[in-house]
Enzyme design. Structure first.
Site, PDB file in Angstrom:
ATOM      1  N   ASP A  37     -56.031 -13.240 -22.350  1.00  0.00           N
ATOM      2  CA  ASP A  37     -56.199 -12.400 -23.051  1.00  0.00           C
ATOM      3  C   ASP A  37     -56.775 -10.880 -22.207  1.00  0.00           C
ATOM      4  O   ASP A  37     -57.292 -11.235 -21.305  1.00  0.00           O
ATOM      5  CB  ASP A  37     -57.312 -12.455 -24.201  1.00  0.00           C
ATOM      6  CG  ASP A  37     -56.817 -11.590 -25.362  1.00  0.00           C
ATOM      7  OD1 ASP A  37     -55.820 -10.827 -25.420  1.00  0.00           O
ATOM      8  OD2 ASP A  37     -57.823 -11.426 -26.331  1.00  0.00           O
ATOM      9  N   TRP A  42     -55.529  -3.956 -20.254  1.00  0.00           N
ATOM     10  CA  TRP A  42     -55.524  -3.905 -18.586  1.00  0.00           C
ATOM     11  C   TRP A  42     -54.575  -2.659 -18.293  1.00  0.00           C
ATOM     12  O   TRP A  42     -54.738  -1.716 -17.633  1.00  0.00           O
ATOM     13  CB  TRP A  42     -55.006  -5.110 -18.168  1.00  0.00           C
ATOM     14  CG  TRP A  42     -55.081  -5.078 -16.544  1.00  0.00           C
ATOM     15  CD1 TRP A  42     -56.221  -5.459 -15.767  1.00  0.00           C
ATOM     16  CD2 TRP A  42     -53.826  -4.744 -15.575  1.00  0.00           C
ATOM     17  NE1 TRP A  42     -55.941  -5.387 -14.318  1.00  0.00           N
ATOM     18  CE2 TRP A  42     -54.322  -4.978 -14.354  1.00  0.00           C
ATOM     19  CE3 TRP A  42     -52.801  -4.185 -15.869  1.00  0.00           C
ATOM     20  CZ2 TRP A  42     -53.824  -4.592 -13.160  1.00  0.00           C
ATOM     21  CZ3 TRP A  42     -51.930  -3.793 -14.922  1.00  0.00           C
ATOM     22  CH2 TRP A  42     -52.562  -4.243 -13.536  1.00  0.00           C
ATOM     23  N   ASN A  85     -47.254 -14.970 -31.752  1.00  0.00           N
ATOM     24  CA  ASN A  85     -46.707 -13.710 -30.929  1.00  0.00           C
ATOM     25  C   ASN A  85     -45.398 -13.294 -31.165  1.00  0.00           C
ATOM     26  O   ASN A  85     -44.906 -12.300 -30.606  1.00  0.00           O
ATOM     27  CB  ASN A  85     -46.766 -14.242 -29.543  1.00  0.00           C
ATOM     28  CG  ASN A  85     -48.360 -14.358 -28.758  1.00  0.00           C
ATOM     29  OD1 ASN A  85     -48.540 -15.094 -28.001  1.00  0.00           O
ATOM     30  ND2 ASN A  85     -49.111 -13.575 -29.571  1.00  0.00           N
ATOM     31  N   ARG A  88     -44.804  -9.773 -32.206  1.00  0.00           N
ATOM     32  CA  ARG A  88     -44.821  -8.571 -31.171  1.00  0.00           C
ATOM     33  C   ARG A  88     -43.253  -7.761 -31.153  1.00  0.00           C
ATOM     34  O   ARG A  88     -42.322  -8.523 -31.689  1.00  0.00           O
ATOM     35  CB  ARG A  88     -45.065  -9.041 -29.978  1.00  0.00           C
ATOM     36  CG  ARG A  88     -46.780  -9.385 -29.978  1.00  0.00           C
ATOM     37  CD  ARG A  88     -47.240  -9.735 -28.625  1.00  0.00           C
ATOM     38  NE  ARG A  88     -48.489 -10.197 -28.744  1.00  0.00           N
ATOM     39  CZ  ARG A  88     -49.378  -9.956 -27.849  1.00  0.00           C
ATOM     40  NH1 ARG A  88     -49.263  -9.542 -26.764  1.00  0.00           N
ATOM     41  NH2 ARG A  88     -50.531 -10.504 -28.192  1.00  0.00           N
TER      42      ARG A  88
HETATM   43  C1  FPP Z   1     -52.527 -11.918 -24.262  1.00  0.00           C
HETATM   44  O1  FPP Z   1     -52.742 -10.313 -24.026  1.00  0.00           O
HETATM   45  C2  FPP Z   1     -51.563 -12.262 -23.309  1.00  0.00           C
HETATM   46  C3  FPP Z   1     -50.396 -13.028 -23.524  1.00  0.00           C
HETATM   47  C4  FPP Z   1     -50.244 -12.866 -25.235  1.00  0.00           C
HETATM   48  C5  FPP Z   1     -49.318 -13.448 -22.803  1.00  0.00           C
HETATM   49  C6  FPP Z   1     -50.048 -14.089 -21.779  1.00  0.00           C
HETATM   50  C7  FPP Z   1     -48.645 -13.888 -20.722  1.00  0.00           C
HETATM   51  C8  FPP Z   1     -48.790 -13.968 -19.370  1.00  0.00           C
HETATM   52  C9  FPP Z   1     -50.111 -14.006 -18.425  1.00  0.00           C
HETATM   53  C10 FPP Z   1     -47.710 -13.611 -18.525  1.00  0.00           C
HETATM   54  C11 FPP Z   1     -46.574 -14.585 -18.685  1.00  0.00           C
HETATM   55  C12 FPP Z   1     -46.888 -16.111 -18.467  1.00  0.00           C
HETATM   56  C13 FPP Z   1     -46.354 -17.001 -17.562  1.00  0.00           C
HETATM   57  C14 FPP Z   1     -46.981 -18.558 -17.517  1.00  0.00           C
HETATM   58  C15 FPP Z   1     -45.685 -16.882 -16.459  1.00  0.00           C
HETATM   59  P1  FPP Z   1     -52.511  -9.258 -24.994  1.00  0.00           P
HETATM   60  O2  FPP Z   1     -50.955  -8.642 -24.660  1.00  0.00           O
HETATM   61  O3  FPP Z   1     -52.884  -9.798 -26.183  1.00  0.00           O
HETATM   62  O4  FPP Z   1     -53.590  -8.429 -24.345  1.00  0.00           O
HETATM   63  P2  FPP Z   1     -54.324  -7.328 -25.447  1.00  0.00           P
HETATM   64  O5  FPP Z   1     -55.428  -8.032 -26.448  1.00  0.00           O
HETATM   65  O6  FPP Z   1     -55.198  -6.614 -24.478  1.00  0.00           O
HETATM   66  O7  FPP Z   1     -53.520  -6.430 -26.306  1.00  0.00           O
END
Ligand code: FPP
Length: 264
Positions: A37, A42, A85, A88
């Site tokens: 997360d 970031w 998700n 989004r």
């Molecule tokens: C959460 O951060 C992250 C995700 C929903 C996606 C995770 C994906 C990756 C790490 C990249 C692709 C994966 C692979 C396996 C190649 P968020 O977007 O919810 O962050 P926030 O809470 O700060 O908005």
């Protein structure tokens, strides 16, 4: 030799070496699950588009998989895309799917070299066909490996998983009297795997977010403030050291130092 593979990857004198040397190799969690997360935050902190957070998150995935296998974990599960998700923006979903495809293509060699068994947990049939193709290739090519199982949770929901297991029980004609916890666990996506001992969540949020609801019944939960794109071997080692300091009770009593073994 326990931890030798890990130490071999750390340059001598690197700060991770001291962390690695504190780890008790006979008390490793068998299964570590991670809620990745903080990609969006970031990126926002750097005034970058959210997708840049995901792009940098891929490097964190790569390094975490390598550190986990060097450490000798039996199972690593990463939560990459939930059933929620899909809410989004389409552009962000498209970018995540593209990053996933690219990751699988570029990392397959490394997964094979490290004897890793790649699996998907969730409903992959709901993912775009080109992504499914890439996933099937990685699953099939690594199926004969014998090292760490690497589960990627995709189109995953904990409640969905429980519903799918219940449906399977009905399809298989399981008699109600035969349906106990062990049988039910054998119908989950993680059938045959140990439950997570350690659940890590990055970015400071203290929520379970519909992840492995059945399997985390007794997991230790560790939350780090680090955003996922910054997560590295150091953070995995810190989480494991914190885990090793905890007393796991599984519903029993806390042993009190110096207390009499029996009360008459
Ligand atoms: C959460 O951060 C992250 C995700 C929903 C996606 C995770 C994906 C990756 C790490 C990249 C692709 C994966 C692979 C396996 C190649 P968020 O977007 O919810 O962050 P926030 O809470 O700060 O908005």
């Amino acid at each position: 030799m326990p931890l030798d593979a890990l130490l071999a990857e750390i340059p001598p004198g690197h700060p991770d070496e001291a962390l690695a040397r504190q780890i008790q190799s006979d008390q490793l969690p068998a299964h570590v699950a991670i809620i990745m997360d903080g990609n969006g935050r970031w990126a926002a902190e750097r005034r970058l588009p959210r997708v840049e957070g995901h792009r940098n998150g891929v490097e964190a995935v790569r390094q975490t998989v390598e550190a986990a296998t060097a450490l000798g974990l039996q199972v690593l599960t990463l939560y990459a895309f939930s059933v929620e998700n899909w809410k989004r923006p389409a552009g962000e979903i498209g970018a995540l799917m593209m990053l996933l495809k690219r990751y699988l293509r570029s990392e397959l060699k490394t997964l094979l070299k490290n004897d890793i068994r790649f699996r998907v947990i969730g409903r992959p049939e709901g993912l775009p066909p080109d992504v499914q193709e890439e996933l099937t290739t990685a699953i099939d090519r690594t199926a004969g490996n014998h090292g760490m199982i690497f589960n990627l949770a995709l189109n995953y929901g904990g409640r969905t998983e429980i519903v799918d297991a219940a449906r399977r029980a009905i399809e298989q004609g399981v008699a109600p009297a035969d349906l106990d916890e062990e049988r039910f666990a054998s119908l989950l996506y993680t059938a045959g795997q140990p439950d997570p001992d350690l659940l890590i969540r990055t970015s400071g949020e203290v929520r379970v977010s519909n992840f492995l609801l059945w399997q985390i019944a007794y997991a230790e939960i560790y939350v780090t403030e680090t955003y996922w794109p910054d997560f590295r071997r150091q953070h995995l080692l810190e989480a494991i050291l914190a885990f090793q300091k905890r007393e796991r009770r599984y519903g029993g009593v806390t042993p009190v130092a110096g207390a009499a073994a029996e009360v008459s």
